[in-house]
Design a protein around this motif. Structure first.
Motif, PDB file in Angstrom:
ATOM      1  N   PRO A 170       0.827  -1.205   0.000  1.00 40.73           N
ATOM      2  CA  PRO A 170       0.000   0.000   0.000  1.00 40.73           C
ATOM      3  C   PRO A 170       0.862   1.257   0.000  1.00 40.73           C
ATOM      4  CG  PRO A 170       0.019  -1.015   2.167  1.00 40.73           C
ATOM      5  CD  PRO A 170       0.785  -1.928   1.263  1.00 40.73           C
ATOM      6  N   PRO A 171       0.246   2.400  -0.294  1.00 40.02           N
ATOM      7  CA  PRO A 171       0.995   3.656  -0.200  1.00 40.02           C
ATOM      8  C   PRO A 171       1.608   3.793   1.192  1.00 40.02           C
ATOM      9  CG  PRO A 171      -1.172   4.018  -1.169  1.00 40.02           C
ATOM     10  CD  PRO A 171      -1.148   2.606  -0.688  1.00 40.02           C
ATOM     11  N   TYR A 172       2.853   4.232   1.244  1.00 40.27           N
ATOM     12  CA  TYR A 172       3.544   4.337   2.528  1.00 40.27           C
ATOM     13  C   TYR A 172       2.845   5.276   3.491  1.00 40.27           C
ATOM     14  CZ  TYR A 172       7.755   1.659   1.244  1.00 40.27           C
ATOM     15  OH  TYR A 172       8.642   0.672   0.913  1.00 40.27           O
ATOM     16  N   GLY A 173       2.113   6.257   2.996  1.00 39.09           N
ATOM     17  CA  GLY A 173       1.448   7.224   3.853  1.00 39.09           C
ATOM     18  C   GLY A 173       0.098   6.767   4.383  1.00 39.09           C
ATOM     19  N   LEU A 174      -0.292   5.555   4.088  1.00 41.44           N
ATOM     20  CA  LEU A 174      -1.573   5.029   4.554  1.00 41.44           C
ATOM     21  C   LEU A 174      -1.614   5.045   6.088  1.00 41.44           C
ATOM     22  CD1 LEU A 174      -3.844   3.699   2.755  1.00 41.44           C
ATOM     23  CD2 LEU A 174      -2.980   1.508   3.560  1.00 41.44           C
ATOM     24  N   PRO A 175      -2.735   5.430   6.681  1.00 41.63           N
ATOM     25  CA  PRO A 175      -2.831   5.406   8.152  1.00 41.63           C
ATOM     26  C   PRO A 175      -2.625   3.978   8.679  1.00 41.63           C
ATOM     27  CG  PRO A 175      -4.697   6.572   7.181  1.00 41.63           C
ATOM     28  CD  PRO A 175      -3.954   5.929   6.048  1.00 41.63           C
ATOM     29  N   ILE A 176      -2.059   3.868   9.866  1.00 42.31           N
ATOM     30  CA  ILE A 176      -1.760   2.566  10.466  1.00 42.31           C
ATOM     31  C   ILE A 176      -3.008   1.689  10.546  1.00 42.31           C
ATOM     32  CG2 ILE A 176      -2.049   3.314  12.867  1.00 42.31           C
ATOM     33  CD1 ILE A 176       0.674   0.913  11.641  1.00 42.31           C
ATOM     34  N   GLU A 177      -4.176   2.295  10.750  1.00 42.10           N
ATOM     35  CA  GLU A 177      -5.422   1.528  10.841  1.00 42.10           C
ATOM     36  C   GLU A 177      -5.718   0.797   9.526  1.00 42.10           C
ATOM     37  OE1 GLU A 177      -5.091   4.707  13.618  1.00 42.10           O
ATOM     38  OE2 GLU A 177      -5.362   4.946  11.448  1.00 42.10           O
ATOM     39  N   GLU A 178      -5.325   1.399   8.423  1.00 43.61           N
ATOM     40  CA  GLU A 178      -5.551   0.767   7.112  1.00 43.61           C
ATOM     41  C   GLU A 178      -4.601  -0.421   6.919  1.00 43.61           C
ATOM     42  OE1 GLU A 178      -8.084   2.060   4.691  1.00 43.61           O
ATOM     43  OE2 GLU A 178      -8.634   2.658   6.719  1.00 43.61           O
ATOM     44  N   PHE A 179      -3.358  -0.296   7.377  1.00 42.00           N
ATOM     45  CA  PHE A 179      -2.426  -1.432   7.340  1.00 42.00           C
ATOM     46  C   PHE A 179      -3.000  -2.578   8.171  1.00 42.00           C
ATOM     47  CE2 PHE A 179       0.666   1.810   6.086  1.00 42.00           C
ATOM     48  CZ  PHE A 179       1.454   1.135   5.171  1.00 42.00           C
ATOM     49  N   GLU A 180      -3.493  -2.249   9.361  1.00 45.36           N
ATOM     50  CA  GLU A 180      -4.081  -3.263  10.241  1.00 45.36           C
ATOM     51  C   GLU A 180      -5.313  -3.892   9.598  1.00 45.36           C
ATOM     52  OE1 GLU A 180      -4.788  -0.777  13.607  1.00 45.36           O
ATOM     53  OE2 GLU A 180      -2.741  -0.994  14.370  1.00 45.36           O
ATOM     54  N   LYS A 181      -6.095  -3.084   8.881  1.00 41.96           N
ATOM     55  CA  LYS A 181      -7.330  -3.560   8.251  1.00 41.96           C
ATOM     56  C   LYS A 181      -7.024  -4.632   7.194  1.00 41.96           C
ATOM     57  CE  LYS A 181     -11.404  -1.722   5.877  1.00 41.96           C
ATOM     58  NZ  LYS A 181     -12.035  -0.505   5.346  1.00 41.96           N
ATOM     59  N   ILE A 182      -5.920  -4.494   6.485  1.00 43.55           N
ATOM     60  CA  ILE A 182      -5.528  -5.502   5.484  1.00 43.55           C
ATOM     61  C   ILE A 182      -5.406  -6.861   6.173  1.00 43.55           C
ATOM     62  CG2 ILE A 182      -3.691  -6.274   3.923  1.00 43.55           C
ATOM     63  CD1 ILE A 182      -3.026  -3.221   3.549  1.00 43.55           C
ATOM     64  N   GLU A 183      -4.648  -6.893   7.254  1.00 43.96           N
ATOM     65  CA  GLU A 183      -4.428  -8.148   7.991  1.00 43.96           C
ATOM     66  C   GLU A 183      -5.730  -8.668   8.573  1.00 43.96           C
ATOM     67  OE1 GLU A 183      -3.716 -10.511  11.672  1.00 43.96           O
ATOM     68  OE2 GLU A 183      -4.688  -8.552  11.473  1.00 43.96           O
ATOM     69  N   THR A 184      -6.545  -7.782   9.135  1.00 46.49           N
ATOM     70  CA  THR A 184      -7.793  -8.184   9.779  1.00 46.49           C
ATOM     71  C   THR A 184      -8.755  -8.842   8.789  1.00 46.49           C
ATOM     72  OG1 THR A 184      -7.601  -6.434  11.427  1.00 46.49           O
ATOM     73  CG2 THR A 184      -9.799  -7.343  11.074  1.00 46.49           C
ATOM     74  N   ILE A 185      -8.954  -8.217   7.643  1.00 47.99           N
ATOM     75  CA  ILE A 185      -9.890  -8.785   6.656  1.00 47.99           C
ATOM     76  C   ILE A 185      -9.391 -10.138   6.164  1.00 47.99           C
ATOM     77  CG2 ILE A 185     -10.952  -8.491   4.379  1.00 47.99           C
ATOM     78  CD1 ILE A 185     -10.787  -5.431   4.864  1.00 47.99           C
ATOM     79  N   ILE A 186      -8.103 -10.230   5.852  1.00 45.81           N
ATOM     80  CA  ILE A 186      -7.543 -11.499   5.360  1.00 45.81           C
ATOM     81  C   ILE A 186      -7.724 -12.591   6.407  1.00 45.81           C
ATOM     82  CG2 ILE A 186      -5.378 -12.660   4.746  1.00 45.81           C
ATOM     83  CD1 ILE A 186      -4.594  -9.961   3.349  1.00 45.81           C
ATOM     84  N   LYS A 187      -7.494 -12.253   7.662  1.00 45.70           N
ATOM     85  CA  LYS A 187      -7.638 -13.244   8.738  1.00 45.70           C
ATOM     86  C   LYS A 187      -9.104 -13.627   8.924  1.00 45.70           C
ATOM     87  CE  LYS A 187      -6.811 -11.777  12.853  1.00 45.70           C
ATOM     88  NZ  LYS A 187      -6.121 -11.296  14.060  1.00 45.70           N
ATOM     89  N   GLU A 188      -9.998 -12.624   9.024  1.00 43.04           N
ATOM     90  CA  GLU A 188     -11.415 -12.900   9.281  1.00 43.04           C
ATOM     91  C   GLU A 188     -12.066 -13.671   8.145  1.00 43.04           C
ATOM     92  OE1 GLU A 188     -13.181  -9.113  10.192  1.00 43.04           O
ATOM     93  OE2 GLU A 188     -12.385  -9.132  12.246  1.00 43.04           O
ATOM     94  N   LYS A 189     -11.657 -13.407   6.914  1.00 43.22           N
ATOM     95  CA  LYS A 189     -12.256 -14.098   5.767  1.00 43.22           C
ATOM     96  C   LYS A 189     -11.502 -15.367   5.387  1.00 43.22           C
ATOM     97  CE  LYS A 189     -14.456 -12.327   2.638  1.00 43.22           C
ATOM     98  NZ  LYS A 189     -14.590 -11.884   1.284  1.00 43.22           N
ATOM     99  N   SER A 190     -10.449 -15.698   6.126  1.00 41.91           N
ATOM    100  CA  SER A 190      -9.638 -16.901   5.851  1.00 41.91           C
ATOM    101  C   SER A 190      -9.223 -16.958   4.383  1.00 41.91           C
ATOM    102  CB  SER A 190     -10.404 -18.171   6.243  1.00 41.91           C
ATOM    103  OG  SER A 190     -10.716 -18.152   7.605  1.00 41.91           O
ATOM    104  N   LEU A 191      -8.605 -15.891   3.907  1.00 40.10           N
ATOM    105  CA  LEU A 191      -8.219 -15.822   2.491  1.00 40.10           C
ATOM    106  C   LEU A 191      -6.881 -16.478   2.197  1.00 40.10           C
ATOM    107  CD1 LEU A 191      -9.428 -12.201   1.633  1.00 40.10           C
ATOM    108  CD2 LEU A 191     -10.591 -14.384   1.221  1.00 40.10           C
TER     109      LEU A 191
END
Length: 180
Positions: free
Chosen positions: A118-139
């Motif tokens: 992702p863009p380096y300037g993305l808020p930390i919450e957005e970085f965390e959201k990537i991991e959260t969605i992948i984990k919750e959806k078992s992708l």
């Protein structure tokens, strides 16, 4: 951008300057793939490349024999460049024009490795959201791996699935493993 190894080794891919991308440097990419080379059989995995940009990571996986690579990006010009380059090189790259978060929320596609740049300037919450969605959806498939590329100023070690990180100049690759 240069492809570091594999069947397309040494091939230079020149993207138009107007694209809003920050391609992974050759040094960082070479370091990452040296790590992955010791952990993966490229011909046997499926990869999703999020925030694919000009396809530096996607093309590297394909060059090394990965048959199933999906590149996701929201920018029309990046998608156009990816499509044109794939056709010119006769590559089988699944290209999806979508906001990455929308794609993650809607997809049921699983992969062995998901790479996000992702863009380096993305808020930390957005970085965390990537991991959260992948984990919750078992992708990720069993023993799957999520790798997020980010600035050395972004700290992701607090995320519970964090495994390790490698730094190359200003770029850091954080590795996340999920217990399935």
């Amino acid at each position: 951008m240069r492809i570091v190894s594999g069947s397309l080794k040494g091939r230079r891919i020149i993207a138009p300057k107007k694209l809003p991308v920050r391609p992974t440097t050759d040094m960082a990419k070479e370091g990452l793939f040296n790590i992955l080379n010791n952990r993966l059989h490229f011909q046997e995995i499926e990869v999703i490349d999020l925030f694919a940009g000009i396809g530096s990571i996607s093309f590297e996986f394909i060059s090394r024999g990965t048959q199933r690579v999906t590149a996701v990006d929201a920018n029309y010009d990046c998608i156009k460049f990816l499509t044109k380059t794939s056709e010119e090189l006769d590559l089988n790259l699944n290209i999806i024009k979508s906001d990455v978060f929308d794609f993650l929320e809607k997809t049921s596609q699983k992969a062995d490795l998901i790479f996000a740049d992702p863009p380096y300037g993305l808020p930390i919450e957005e970085f965390e959201k990537i991991e959260t969605i992948i984990k919750e959806k078992s992708l990720l498939n069993e023993d799957g791996l999520l790798i997020i590329e980010h600035s050395k100023h972004t700290k992701l070690e607090h995320i519970d699935t964090f495994s390790e990180q490698r730094r190359y100049g200003n770029s850091v690759f954080s590795f996340f493993k999920f217990n399935l």
